[in-house]
Design a protein around this motif. Sequence first.
Motif, PDB file in Angstrom:
ATOM      1  N   MET A   1      37.832  42.256 -27.539  1.00 46.63           N
ATOM      2  CA  MET A   1      37.778  40.994 -28.274  1.00 46.63           C
ATOM      3  C   MET A   1      38.055  41.249 -29.747  1.00 46.63           C
ATOM      4  N   ILE A   2      38.899  40.442 -30.339  1.00 44.92           N
ATOM      5  CA  ILE A   2      39.270  40.634 -31.744  1.00 44.92           C
ATOM      6  C   ILE A   2      38.191  40.041 -32.629  1.00 44.92           C
ATOM      7  N   ASN A   3      37.674  40.861 -33.537  1.00 53.17           N
ATOM      8  CA  ASN A   3      36.580  40.456 -34.413  1.00 53.17           C
ATOM      9  C   ASN A   3      37.080  40.455 -35.857  1.00 53.17           C
ATOM     10  N   LYS A   4      37.456  39.266 -36.342  1.00 50.73           N
ATOM     11  CA  LYS A   4      38.007  39.190 -37.700  1.00 50.73           C
ATOM     12  C   LYS A   4      36.954  39.468 -38.763  1.00 50.73           C
ATOM     13  N   GLU A   5      35.688  39.283 -38.423  1.00 49.34           N
ATOM     14  CA  GLU A   5      34.621  39.601 -39.384  1.00 49.34           C
ATOM     15  C   GLU A   5      34.596  41.093 -39.673  1.00 49.34           C
ATOM     16  N   ILE A   6      34.736  41.904 -38.617  1.00 49.23           N
ATOM     17  CA  ILE A   6      34.789  43.361 -38.815  1.00 49.23           C
ATOM     18  C   ILE A   6      36.035  43.738 -39.609  1.00 49.23           C
ATOM     19  N   ILE A   7      37.149  43.083 -39.311  1.00 52.04           N
ATOM     20  CA  ILE A   7      38.385  43.370 -40.050  1.00 52.04           C
ATOM     21  C   ILE A   7      38.189  43.083 -41.540  1.00 52.04           C
ATOM     22  N   GLU A   8      37.611  41.926 -41.856  1.00 52.24           N
ATOM     23  CA  GLU A   8      37.388  41.567 -43.266  1.00 52.24           C
ATOM     24  C   GLU A   8      36.495  42.578 -43.962  1.00 52.24           C
ATOM     25  N   LYS A   9      35.489  43.079 -43.265  1.00 52.72           N
ATOM     26  CA  LYS A   9      34.568  44.052 -43.861  1.00 52.72           C
ATOM     27  C   LYS A   9      35.261  45.383 -44.141  1.00 52.72           C
ATOM     28  N   ASN A  10      36.415  45.599 -43.513  1.00 53.03           N
ATOM     29  CA  ASN A  10      37.108  46.876 -43.683  1.00 53.03           C
ATOM     30  C   ASN A  10      38.381  46.775 -44.512  1.00 53.03           C
ATOM     31  N   LEU A  11      38.555  45.665 -45.213  1.00 58.52           N
ATOM     32  CA  LEU A  11      39.746  45.519 -46.044  1.00 58.52           C
ATOM     33  C   LEU A  11      39.830  46.608 -47.115  1.00 58.52           C
ATOM     34  N   GLU A  12      38.680  47.068 -47.577  1.00 57.82           N
ATOM     35  CA  GLU A  12      38.664  48.122 -48.592  1.00 57.82           C
ATOM     36  C   GLU A  12      38.391  49.491 -47.982  1.00 57.82           C
ATOM     37  N   ASN A  13      38.374  49.558 -46.665  1.00 63.47           N
ATOM     38  CA  ASN A  13      38.099  50.820 -45.976  1.00 63.47           C
ATOM     39  C   ASN A  13      39.291  51.203 -45.106  1.00 63.47           C
ATOM     40  N   CYS A  14      40.455  51.253 -45.739  1.00 64.75           N
ATOM     41  CA  CYS A  14      41.692  51.607 -45.034  1.00 64.75           C
ATOM     42  C   CYS A  14      42.111  53.026 -45.389  1.00 64.75           C
ATOM     43  N   LEU A  15      42.858  53.623 -44.507  1.00 70.47           N
ATOM     44  CA  LEU A  15      43.391  54.965 -44.742  1.00 70.47           C
ATOM     45  C   LEU A  15      44.789  54.832 -45.337  1.00 70.47           C
ATOM     46  N   ILE A  16      44.880  55.083 -46.622  1.00 66.52           N
ATOM     47  CA  ILE A  16      46.159  54.929 -47.324  1.00 66.52           C
ATOM     48  C   ILE A  16      46.846  56.273 -47.527  1.00 66.52           C
ATOM     49  N   GLU A  17      46.051  57.289 -47.840  1.00 64.10           N
ATOM     50  CA  GLU A  17      46.624  58.596 -48.148  1.00 64.10           C
ATOM     51  C   GLU A  17      45.620  59.674 -47.784  1.00 64.10           C
ATOM     52  N   THR A  18      46.131  60.846 -47.422  1.00 66.89           N
ATOM     53  CA  THR A  18      45.253  61.982 -47.137  1.00 66.89           C
ATOM     54  C   THR A  18      45.686  63.171 -47.988  1.00 66.89           C
TER      55      THR A  18
END
Length: 325
Positions: A1-18
Amino acid sequence: MINKEIIEKNLENCLIETNFDQLGKKYNGKVRDTYEMDGKLVLITTDRQSAFDRVLAAIPFKGQVLNQVSQFWFEQTKDIVQNHVLSIPDPNVTIGKKSEVFPVEFVMRGYLTGVTSTAVWTAYEKGERDFCGNILPEGMVKNQAFDKPIITPTTKSDEHDEKISPEEIVQRGLMSQEDWDKCADIAMQLFVRGQEIAKKNGMILVDTKYEMGKDKNGEIILVDEIHTPDSSRYWVADSFEAKLAAGKEPDNIDKEFLRLWFTENCDPYNDETLPEAPKELVVELSARYIQLYEAITGQEFQYPDISKPVIDRITENLKQEFPEL
């Protein structure tokens, strides 16, 4: 099930660079950061969303979707050809065998479609009937299925992939005839398997591309990724025939709307600085990637532990394989 609330909470928790210098030499791709060490490749799939040869945004869970879709398909096709996977220590990470990759991409097409300059429909509409050595019949319409899938190889290039015929591949010394024949047969088997499984899950695998190489024992293996929403086109099966009969475009779980937003709000090729993508569009794109995962695999997406930064989680998991981190 797609949970947009969890997605919103992770907008600043993305993997951009390592930056894992201890893992060896780093190669920066559009989406993946790849490290080479001791005959292994550590492929870390980030959340970067790229187009126009630049990064547009970071999309929560995109990297996990791509990595785990490949994981699903590698498992489903290992009886056809062995692959490079050694382990998957994290939802975003695959550790694979290093191989000598053929300088050719094996592009498989099941339908007469596409809109780009290199698409088979674009060429067909202009009157071309010989496409990469495939002789196409007269009287076909856009989005019609081929009687049998066709292989339309391209050369691999950092700048622009070039379509090429199998005869030219051998003539130019890119592959031997024996290797080409084996890889072409593997590509056809992979595509047919992909179409069969996708159909069971209500999707049509329209086209895709594969990369192959030889491992240290000289065995042909499948590398990179397989049947991901970034390397493949999928349509919704239920409505396809009605859309084709009506001359309309097939239904798909479209990811192009973010790209279109940038073309409407800036000059993405030439502007030095791009505007920030609207939060609601980023959330929607993340939701569509998750929807694609579930549609393609028939499995429910498993959200990771969001209590810690994604880079910290990856570091902890990689330490199990590489204690020196």
